[in-house]
Design a protein around this motif. Structure first.
Motif: not given
Length: 230
Positions: A35-58
């Motif tokens: 769900g977290y990655m889906t929000a990053l994919v569809c939302g207004p912020v350009t992001s990446s899988p690495l940034q998803a993991m950083d956001g969730l776990f540091g």
């Protein structure tokens, strides 16, 4: 658009994710990451899988995987899942048929068979089985977590503007999935559906997933994303 989820990849990704979560001492199901990655994919912020993991776990989340020489495999599988999500949210496919469900989320279904297995294996007690989250709740929790962490970009429009009201309605459809039984949920259903409609958890989840597809198209509109963070 992809035709189906790579289930072998999803299962292995789930197993590797548990190594990260165990080291972090914070249980995090694959649903929440998805769900977290889906929000990053569809939302207004350009992001990446690495940034998803950083956001969730540091920043040091990979240490436990490094210890098992599994970081490269994890990232390969994470990128594959990220690309699957992006494919199901392909704007051209969404625009071609806005009534078609394209999104294929990773959502754990606690059906009666699975509940019986969990009970028999001693993974959960009978009391814990009664408190399992409803369908899609963990996935929506991940999605909304990403929204809140990037709220400056998501809420760039004035709340009382047409764009702001559209965004609020779509996000409310997602939030409704996680609403517990009670007055708030009943009020939302009464306001959002016809009186004769039968609205259960699956209906709320289905409408939430359609809202995600709508959000993908929403953020492609220049009027919605001119001031968003990229």
């Amino acid at each position: 658009m992809i035709e189906d989820i790579d289930h072998e990849n999803a299962e292995r990704l789930t197993a590797l994710l548990q190594i990260v979560a165990a080291a972090d001492e914070e249980p995090l199901p694959i649903d929440t990451l998805d769900g977290y990655m889906t929000a990053l994919v569809c939302g207004p912020v350009t992001s990446s899988p690495l940034q998803a993991m950083d956001g969730l776990f540091g920043d040091d989340w990979a240490a436990a995987l490094d210890a098992q020489d599994a970081t490269e495999e994890f990232m390969d599988r994470l990128h594959l899942r990220w690309n699957e999500i992006a494919a199901t949210l392909d704007p051209a496919a969404l625009l071609a048929d806005q009534e078609q469900m394209q999104l294929m989320p990773l959502i754990t279904e606690f059906d009666e068979s699975m509940k019986a297995d969990l009970l028999a294996q001693g993974v959960l007690t009978a009391a814990q089985l009664d408190s399992l989250p409803g369908a899609g709740v963990m996935w929506v929790d991940g999605f909304m977590r990403a929204v809140h962490e990037h709220e400056a970009a998501w809420y760039v429009n004035e709340a009382d503007s047409e764009q702001g009201q559209m965004l609020d309605a779509m996000l409310m459809a997602l939030a409704a999935v996680a609403m517990p039984q009670g007055e708030q949920r009943d009020a939302y259903i009464a306001e959002s559906y016809e009186a004769e409609d039968t609205v259960d958890q699956n209906v709320l989840l289905d409408d939430a997933l359609f809202s995600v597809q709508d959000l993908r198209l929403f953020w492609l509109q220049p009027s919605a994303s001119d001031d968003a963070v990229h």
